[in-house]
Design a protein around this motif. Structure first.
Motif, mmCIF file in Angstrom:
data_model
loop_
_atom_site.group_PDB
_atom_site.id
_atom_site.type_symbol
_atom_site.label_atom_id
_atom_site.label_comp_id
_atom_site.label_asym_id
_atom_site.label_seq_id
_atom_site.Cartn_x
_atom_site.Cartn_y
_atom_site.Cartn_z
ATOM 1 N N ALA A 58 55.618 39.578 56.887
ATOM 2 C CA ALA A 58 55.595 39.894 55.463
ATOM 3 C C ALA A 58 56.109 38.728 54.638
ATOM 4 O O ALA A 58 55.541 38.391 53.577
ATOM 5 N N ALA A 59 57.175 38.090 55.120
ATOM 6 C CA ALA A 59 57.753 36.967 54.378
ATOM 7 C C ALA A 59 56.839 35.743 54.405
ATOM 8 O O ALA A 59 56.545 35.145 53.362
ATOM 9 N N VAL A 60 56.376 35.371 55.585
ATOM 10 C CA VAL A 60 55.580 34.153 55.728
ATOM 11 C C VAL A 60 54.217 34.307 55.053
ATOM 12 O O VAL A 60 53.767 33.408 54.316
ATOM 13 N N ILE A 61 53.549 35.428 55.303
ATOM 14 C CA ILE A 61 52.247 35.663 54.672
ATOM 15 C C ILE A 61 52.406 35.724 53.153
ATOM 16 O O ILE A 61 51.551 35.233 52.396
ATOM 17 N N GLY A 62 53.510 36.306 52.698
ATOM 18 C CA GLY A 62 53.762 36.353 51.256
ATOM 19 C C GLY A 62 53.861 34.964 50.646
ATOM 20 O O GLY A 62 53.345 34.713 49.545
ATOM 21 N N VAL A 63 54.530 34.048 51.347
ATOM 22 C CA VAL A 63 54.644 32.670 50.864
ATOM 23 C C VAL A 63 53.273 32.010 50.793
ATOM 24 O O VAL A 63 52.923 31.345 49.795
ATOM 25 N N ILE A 64 52.472 32.181 51.830
ATOM 26 C CA ILE A 64 51.143 31.551 51.871
ATOM 27 C C ILE A 64 50.254 32.087 50.745
ATOM 28 O O ILE A 64 49.613 31.319 50.011
ATOM 29 N N LEU A 65 50.206 33.412 50.591
ATOM 30 C CA LEU A 65 49.312 34.006 49.591
ATOM 31 C C LEU A 65 49.757 33.712 48.163
ATOM 32 O O LEU A 65 48.927 33.672 47.250
ATOM 33 N N SER A 66 51.062 33.521 47.967
ATOM 34 C CA SER A 66 51.548 33.248 46.613
ATOM 35 C C SER A 66 51.545 31.760 46.273
ATOM 36 O O SER A 66 51.703 31.387 45.107
ATOM 37 N N SER A 67 51.363 30.919 47.290
ATOM 38 C CA SER A 67 51.384 29.472 47.057
ATOM 39 C C SER A 67 50.009 28.907 46.731
ATOM 40 O O SER A 67 49.911 27.788 46.211
ATOM 41 N N HIS A 68 48.961 29.622 47.054
ATOM 42 C CA HIS A 68 47.598 29.164 46.785
ATOM 43 C C HIS A 68 46.877 30.260 46.002
ATOM 44 O O HIS A 68 46.345 31.213 46.605
ATOM 45 N N VAL A 69 46.879 30.140 44.687
ATOM 46 C CA VAL A 69 46.326 31.209 43.846
ATOM 47 C C VAL A 69 45.434 30.631 42.751
ATOM 48 O O VAL A 69 45.562 29.456 42.370
ATOM 49 N N ASP A 70 44.534 31.472 42.270
ATOM 50 C CA ASP A 70 43.761 31.225 41.062
ATOM 51 C C ASP A 70 44.177 32.267 40.025
ATOM 52 O O ASP A 70 44.435 33.424 40.384
ATOM 53 N N ILE A 71 44.239 31.889 38.773
ATOM 54 C CA ILE A 71 44.622 32.809 37.710
ATOM 55 C C ILE A 71 43.363 33.434 37.128
ATOM 56 O O ILE A 71 42.489 32.748 36.612
ATOM 57 N N VAL A 72 43.270 34.760 37.232
ATOM 58 C CA VAL A 72 42.157 35.527 36.682
ATOM 59 C C VAL A 72 42.736 36.498 35.662
ATOM 60 O O VAL A 72 43.385 37.483 36.031
ATOM 61 N N GLY A 73 42.528 36.190 34.376
ATOM 62 C CA GLY A 73 43.173 36.988 33.334
ATOM 63 C C GLY A 73 44.669 36.730 33.391
ATOM 64 O O GLY A 73 45.137 35.611 33.197
ATOM 65 N N GLU A 74 45.429 37.784 33.682
ATOM 66 C CA GLU A 74 46.878 37.639 33.841
ATOM 67 C C GLU A 74 47.310 37.786 35.293
ATOM 68 O O GLU A 74 48.501 37.814 35.589
ATOM 69 N N ARG A 75 46.337 37.877 36.195
ATOM 70 C CA ARG A 75 46.641 38.087 37.600
ATOM 71 C C ARG A 75 46.514 36.796 38.399
ATOM 72 O O ARG A 75 45.630 35.965 38.130
ATOM 73 N N ALA A 76 47.399 36.612 39.373
ATOM 74 C CA ALA A 76 47.322 35.483 40.305
ATOM 75 C C ALA A 76 46.655 35.980 41.579
ATOM 76 O O ALA A 76 47.216 36.815 42.305
ATOM 77 N N ILE A 77 45.459 35.486 41.853
ATOM 78 C CA ILE A 77 44.671 35.939 42.996
ATOM 79 C C ILE A 77 44.677 34.858 44.067
ATOM 80 O O ILE A 77 44.398 33.690 43.774
ATOM 81 N N PRO A 78 44.992 35.211 45.330
ATOM 82 C CA PRO A 78 44.972 34.205 46.400
ATOM 83 C C PRO A 78 43.595 33.559 46.547
ATOM 84 O O PRO A 78 42.560 34.210 46.370
ATOM 85 N N THR A 79 43.604 32.275 46.865
ATOM 86 C CA THR A 79 42.357 31.541 47.060
ATOM 87 C C THR A 79 41.818 31.756 48.470
ATOM 88 O O THR A 79 42.477 32.349 49.325
ATOM 89 N N ALA A 80 40.618 31.232 48.706
ATOM 90 C CA ALA A 80 40.024 31.323 50.043
ATOM 91 C C ALA A 80 40.903 30.607 51.066
ATOM 92 O O ALA A 80 41.068 31.079 52.197
ATOM 93 N N ALA A 81 41.474 29.475 50.661
ATOM 94 C CA ALA A 81 42.338 28.732 51.586
ATOM 95 C C ALA A 81 43.561 29.559 51.986
ATOM 96 O O ALA A 81 44.020 29.493 53.141
#
Length: 499
Positions: free
Chosen positions: A433-456
């Motif tokens: 949960a901790a490690v995956i959370g770091v990965i998904l929150s470190s590579h994001v695109d901003i859509v509206g007001e939401r941060a969405i994880p990228t394909a990478a």
């Protein structure tokens, strides 16, 4: 005039009542009923983990609190389960596994009622902590099976009850999502109350009492030290993203928790009746199985953490699949269904080729599934395929781990050893949960007001999960091909009435 209590008619009635009472006490529950009851109990405990997942994003609004406070609704359950599972296992070995199982289910019922009546976040967190205590029934259930089943039927039963941790999470999520969308969120916890009460009644009615007990006294100092050290480390791991990994609080928890566990380990080695026998835990089969359990816990939770985000992310990014929470939950259901139907097959493989083979195969399947996921993540059926592959692998691995533990420890320590193994799975899930959370929150695109994880971000997550699962397969290869197997024959039991 009332008839004399010494009349022949009265004596005949008393004799008939005594005969019926003896017949009732002599009743032996069927093995199928025992397995069904313990599997249902395990499912009940596992469902508590994913019960609040559908309402987690709305909890700050529902309870009028901050997002950081709302995350404790999940964290409290995790910490309570990690601390109490090995403790309840030791208590089960000492005072009776059925008795402690009933106690844990009673605590779960109380926790569910507290949550159902909660109107603020503090009360809800307290109730969720009580619900987390109930997760120890899975390890106790596996130990009960060792006590009461014939060895020929033990493997399949253990595989089924062990896999309920994954089955309950996968099947409970869509049910919880449907209930949360259709009714008031408190209904989720009334449903949990009813399910826990049913499990309590069935255990009380069906599960026999084993005569196997360990002597000695309970290690209160060891339990307190284990709890403090484990809570500190798990808290640092689970809250590191939120607090910051380099903050004094996070570092202090890591260092302090590790120091407490070192002191605890020295004390346990000298204790006459330790909470966890570290000499047994250091045996090669037990140690390697527990280390492999961390990797399987990590790999399984990676699918639970990543796939729903991939399925629910908007299609604007070119990566998300734009599904609702309910549909995303349904896509994960095949994972639980596969675990359920795979359990007897995994048990037969463990019986014919050894549980080591099942663990190697399961970890390898998980690794292959995640490797495929790196290149296949653009369609809904891709996510279903990955979830199914992970379910196959976890089903084999979960079936093997309790058997490996039981082969390496005496029957008098089964519950405590299985409880510690469950903690290792939980530790793996927490790290994921901790490690995956770091990965998904470190590579994001901003859509509206939401941060969405990228394909990478998704690809890195899948790749890491594959690597961790592969480490688990390598660890399993170092398990001895033939280990000393402690006696697992059925132990004389006493019917519930005599208890």
């Amino acid at each position: 005039m009332a008839p004399s209590t010494n009349s022949p008619e009265s004596s005949d009635n008393q004799s008939e009542r005594d005969r019926r009472q003896r017949a009732r006490l002599a009743r032996t529950p069927s093995e199928r009923a025992i397995v069904f009851t313990l599997a249902l109990t395990g499912l009940t405990a596992a469902v508590m983990q994913t019960l609040v997942t559908p309402i987690t994003p709305e909890l700050p609004t529902l309870l009028g609190t901050s997002s950081s406070n709302a995350t404790w609704v999940l964290t409290a359950t995790l910490l309570a389960a990690a601390i109490t599972t090995p403790i309840s296992g030791r208590l089960g070995d000492m005072f009776g596994k059925r008795r402690i199982t009933l106690l844990l289910l009673a605590i779960t019922i109380v926790g569910s009622v507290v949550c159902a009546l909660a109107q603020d976040v503090t009360v809800l967190i307290a109730g969720r902590a009580l619900q987390g205590v109930g997760l120890g029934v899975i390890a106790l259930g596996i130990s009960i099976l060792r006590d009461v089943l014939h060895p020929k039927r033990l493997g399949a039963a253990v595989a089924l009850v062990s896999s309920t941790l994954g089955i309950g999470g996968a099947l409970g999520l869509p049910v919880a999502a449907f209930v949360a969308d259709t009714f008031d969120w408190h209904v989720l916890f009334w449903m949990a109350t009813a399910l826990s009460a049913l499990a309590f009644v069935l255990v009380l009615w069906i599960i026999p009492v084993s005569t196997l007990r360990t002597g000695g006294s309970f290690d209160f100092i060891g339990a307190i030290g284990f709890g403090i050290g484990l809570v500190a480390i798990l808290l640092a791991v689970s809250k590191g993203n939120e607090w910051g990994w380099a903050t004094p609080g996070t570092i202090g928890l890591f260092v302090g928790g590790a120091a407490v566990l070192v002191v605890w380990g020295v004390y346990e080695l000298r204790a006459s009746n330790p909470l966890i026998d570290l000499r047994v835990a250091a045996r090669r089969p037990v140690l390697l199985t527990n280390l492999a359990s961390i990797t399987v816990g990590f790999a399984y939770f990676a699918s639970v953490a990543v796939l729903p985000q991939l399925l629910e992310a908007p299609t604007d990014t070119g990566v998300g699949l734009g599904q609702t929470l309910f549909i995303a939950s349904l896509c994960l259901m095949p994972s639980g269904i596969v675990m359920f139907f795979l359990s007897p097959i995994a048990a037969r493989l463990s019986a014919s080729r050894g549980p080591r083979t099942s663990l190697v195969l399961g970890s390898s399947i998980i690794a292959v599934g995640y490797v495929v996921a790196v290149g296949l993540m653009t369609e809904v059926w891709h996510a279903v395929l990955v979830a199914t592959a992970v379910g196959f692998g976890v089903g084999f691995a979960y079936a093997a781990m309790p058997t490996l533990i039981m082969h390496a420890v005496p029957a008098s320590e089964t519950a405590a050893a299985n409880g510690f193994n469950s903690v290792m799975r939980t530790l793996g899930s927490t790290i994921a949960a901790a490690v995956i959370g770091v990965i998904l929150s470190s590579h994001v695109d901003i859509v509206g007001e939401r941060a969405i994880p990228t394909a990478a971000a998704f690809q890195w997550s899948f790749g890491l999960a594959a690597a961790v699962a592969l480490v688990g397969a390598v660890l399993a290869l170092f398990l001895p091909r033939r280990e000393t197997v402690y006696q697992t024959a059925s132990i004389p039991v006493v019917s519930p009435g005599k208890a």
